[in-house]
Design an enzyme around this catalytic site. Structure first.
Site, PDB file in Angstrom:
ATOM      1  N   GLN A 149     106.841  93.139   5.359  1.00 12.11           N
ATOM      2  CA  GLN A 149     107.323  94.013   6.436  1.00 12.11           C
ATOM      3  C   GLN A 149     106.647  95.380   6.487  1.00 12.11           C
ATOM      4  O   GLN A 149     106.721  96.046   7.512  1.00 12.11           O
ATOM      5  CB  GLN A 149     108.849  94.145   6.331  1.00 12.11           C
ATOM      6  CG  GLN A 149     109.495  92.757   6.486  1.00 12.11           C
ATOM      7  CD  GLN A 149     110.984  92.800   6.715  1.00 12.11           C
ATOM      8  OE1 GLN A 149     111.675  93.642   6.154  1.00 12.11           O
ATOM      9  NE2 GLN A 149     111.480  91.877   7.522  1.00 12.11           N
ATOM     10  N   ARG A 186     108.627  87.625  24.293  1.00 12.10           N
ATOM     11  CA  ARG A 186     108.327  86.957  23.028  1.00 12.10           C
ATOM     12  C   ARG A 186     107.911  88.072  22.080  1.00 12.10           C
ATOM     13  O   ARG A 186     106.951  88.802  22.367  1.00 12.10           O
ATOM     14  CB  ARG A 186     107.167  85.982  23.161  1.00 12.10           C
ATOM     15  CG  ARG A 186     106.691  85.461  21.776  1.00 12.10           C
ATOM     16  CD  ARG A 186     105.256  84.992  21.800  1.00 12.10           C
ATOM     17  NE  ARG A 186     104.822  84.401  20.543  1.00 12.10           N
ATOM     18  CZ  ARG A 186     103.991  84.995  19.671  1.00 12.10           C
ATOM     19  NH1 ARG A 186     103.513  86.204  19.909  1.00 12.10           N
ATOM     20  NH2 ARG A 186     103.633  84.382  18.569  1.00 12.10           N
ATOM     21  N   ASP A 188     106.131  89.199  19.064  1.00  8.04           N
ATOM     22  CA  ASP A 188     105.113  88.759  18.119  1.00  8.04           C
ATOM     23  C   ASP A 188     105.407  89.303  16.718  1.00  8.04           C
ATOM     24  O   ASP A 188     105.854  90.447  16.566  1.00  8.04           O
ATOM     25  CB  ASP A 188     103.757  89.303  18.597  1.00  8.04           C
ATOM     26  CG  ASP A 188     102.588  88.865  17.741  1.00  8.04           C
ATOM     27  OD1 ASP A 188     102.199  87.694  17.844  1.00  8.04           O
ATOM     28  OD2 ASP A 188     102.082  89.697  16.947  1.00  8.04           O
ATOM     29  N   HIS A 192     107.605  90.416  10.490  1.00  5.51           N
ATOM     30  CA  HIS A 192     106.953  91.544   9.812  1.00  5.51           C
ATOM     31  C   HIS A 192     107.615  92.877  10.126  1.00  5.51           C
ATOM     32  O   HIS A 192     107.078  93.936   9.782  1.00  5.51           O
ATOM     33  CB  HIS A 192     105.458  91.553  10.166  1.00  5.51           C
ATOM     34  CG  HIS A 192     104.791  90.278   9.741  1.00  5.51           C
ATOM     35  ND1 HIS A 192     104.336  90.082   8.469  1.00  5.51           N
ATOM     36  CD2 HIS A 192     104.605  89.115  10.400  1.00  5.51           C
ATOM     37  CE1 HIS A 192     103.844  88.849   8.366  1.00  5.51           C
ATOM     38  NE2 HIS A 192     104.005  88.246   9.519  1.00  5.51           N
ATOM     39  N   GLU A 225     109.037  85.598  17.152  1.00  5.06           N
ATOM     40  CA  GLU A 225     108.170  84.761  16.357  1.00  5.06           C
ATOM     41  C   GLU A 225     108.441  85.008  14.878  1.00  5.06           C
ATOM     42  O   GLU A 225     108.013  86.014  14.313  1.00  5.06           O
ATOM     43  CB  GLU A 225     106.687  85.049  16.670  1.00  5.06           C
ATOM     44  CG  GLU A 225     105.783  84.027  16.038  1.00  5.06           C
ATOM     45  CD  GLU A 225     104.540  84.597  15.392  1.00  5.06           C
ATOM     46  OE1 GLU A 225     103.694  83.802  14.983  1.00  5.06           O
ATOM     47  OE2 GLU A 225     104.416  85.841  15.264  1.00  5.06           O
TER      48      GLU A 225
END
Ligand code: QV4
Length: 474
Positions: A149, A186, A188, A192, A225
């Site tokens: 992250q 969405r 991405d 993370h 995602e």
């Protein structure tokens, strides 16, 4: 924010990967609207770095939030959203909230002409400076939360979403898209980013724009995602309540099954029975723009017979929020989209059957695929009943008394009377042909008063699927 805001009985999203906005606008009017598609996932809309050879993935390296890319500018984007909404097709934008571009030697110039010095984490077009990013480090252990992250995914400068400034710029960007009429995003690389930061951002967004036909107080649809094969430190479960999550296990398992590594009879318990997310939280797909490029179990357009079978099952079985992929032809990971000598993306061209011819694959225009989009609309809100299998790779099932699907992935024929659950009559198999002016150009099946019909799918038939539904009664 799990409601995709579909119009009428529609329920399939198509990812028009790398398409230009003006082409998508036309596709909404000429094809997607008439064929009952619910929405389009579009490629990233904001300015990106320019990479040599123009690989598709340069668009995952942002330079600013100006809406100019090789797909078009803000005016063209706005025009597309309006025209698609007008014909009941929603637009979902692929947004990059995790990072900006990766290293670049010296001053980079983006697709809107904005300069940046990614090496110094300097993006004056936003503006962002080094303090808006996490310190540089590499992800070496994918089960280390800190690394996943706070370090840099493939060297992409990692924004600090806990900072007020970064949050405000991201929210401003997303709100701008909402103002232009999109139905959602969405997200991405969601894995993370810390889920608390995403929660803050999502809940701060404006409601959808009522001038584009959305009801008052509609929240933007979010699908994130998160790649979670199971047993990961950062799991899909941290994100699933904030919005839908891409269910990668679906993609892997459906590929496995239709490649013949797992008998289709086991698909009877498809969905949560396989450890997938609850249906309303799962964004499902046979392949996406990343995993279609990897070797492995995932199917893509290069194995058309299996791919069409898997897609038919995907769209016929009532599980998940379905997305179909629409690709361009590629040889390797970096192949750019179809482009001309000046590196401008070219428009798709169609032959007399409506198939794409110039480097675009357009799986969504394959009859066997768009017919299943119609099937899914026709059977909406029905349950699965009447499951049948031969103990191996031949299966069939009904969707209430509205639809029937049979698949043969054995190396011998499927030939027998099966319960279609449909009202008596003659139905057109929408896979081998279409119902045109009341007559069927492919196989037709006569269903008797008990709902049974004679089903034949030869092992060497062009397609291994047969699909009947009430909107295609002869
Ligand atoms: C290279 C090296 C790195 C090095 C870096 C720094 O490989 O090891 O650290 O240089 O110098 C491109 C190149 C890649 C390059 C990188 C930075 O392919 O080799 O790194 O640029 O210059 C897409 C492509 C990537 C591409 C990236 C940025 O797939 O190849 O990288 O865009 O242009 C994980 C994540 C998941 C992610 C998936 C791919 O959990 O979130 O990997 N998926 C999404 C998108 C995907 C996109 C990104 C995330 C990044 O679906 O398409 O990556 O936005 O599973």
């Amino acid at each position: 924010q799990h409601n995709p805001h579909w119009w009428g009985n529609r329920n399939t999203i198509v990812h028009l990967f790398e398409w230009k906005w003006s082409d998508i606008a036309q596709e909404c009017e000429n094809f997607l609207g008439p064929r009952g598609f619910a929405g389009v996932q579009v490629s990233p809309v904001n300015e990106n770095i320019i990479s040599a050879g123009r690989p598709w993935w340069e668009r995952y390296q942002p330079i600013s939030y100006k809406l100019t890319t090789r797909s078009g500018d803000e005016e063209e984007f706005g025009d597309m959203v309006r025209r698609c909404n007008d014909v009941g097709v929603r637009i979902y934008v692929d947004v990059l909230l995790n990072h900006m571009s990766g290293d670049f030697d010296g001053v980079a110039v983006g697709t809107a002409g904005t300069e940046a010095e990614p090496g110094k984490k300097s993006f004056p077009g936003v503006p962002y400076t080094a303090q808006d990013f996490h310190p540089t480090c590499e992800i070496t252990d994918w089960n280390d939360r800190f690394q996943v992250q706070q370090c840099e995914l493939v060297g992409l400068k990692d924004l600090d979403q806990s900072s007020d400034w970064v949050r405000s710029k991201l929210i401003e960007f997303l709100d701008h898209l909402i103002e232009l009429g999109v139905a959602g995003f969405r997200v991405d690389a969601a894995k993370h980013m810390a889920s608390e930061d995403l929660e803050y951002i999502y809940s701060s967004l404006s409601n959808l724009n009522i001038d584009h036909g959305f009801p008052h107080n509609s929240r933007p649809f979010i699908f994130q995602e998160v790649i979670d094969h199971g047993h990961e430190t950062v799991s899909r479960d941290e994100y699933k309540d904030l919005g839908a999550v891409t269910e990668f296990r679906f993609s892997e398992e459906i590929g496995n099954a239709f490649r013949g590594n797992n008998a289709l009879m086991w698909l009877q318990s498809w969905g949560t029975g396989w450890g997938f997310l609850p249906s309303g939280q799962a964004l499902t797909f046979v392949d996406n723009h990343d995993n279609q490029r990897d070797a492995g179990a995932v199917l893509n357009y290069k194995s058309p017979k299996q791919y069409k079978m898997a897609t038919a099952f995907h769209l016929a079985y009532p599980y998940g929020i379905s997305r179909v992929m629409s690709s361009f032809a590629f040889d390797d990971h970096d192949t750019p989209p179809p482009q001309d000598a000046q590196e401008r993306i070219i428009s798709p061209e169609f032959d007399e059957d409506g198939a794409c011819v110039n480097g675009w694959i357009c799986e969504h225009r394959w009859r066997q695929i768009y017919a299943m989009v119609g099937f899914k609309n026709a059977v909406r809100d029905t349950e699965i009943t009447g499951w049948w299998d031969n103990g191996d790779n031949q299966i069939s099932f009904c969707r209430g008394n509205k639809g029937f699907l049979a698949i043969n992935n054995n190396l011998y024929d499927l030939s027998q009377d099966l319960n279609t659950c449909l009202p008596q009559g003659t139905y057109c198999d929408v896979i081998s042909g279409s119902l045109i002016d009341g007559s069927c150009t492919g196989k037709s099946v006569t269903v008797n008063e008990h709902g049974y019909g004679y089903i034949h799918i030869g092992s060497d038939d062009f397609d291994g699927v047969l699909a009947l539904h009430v909107d295609a009664k002869v």
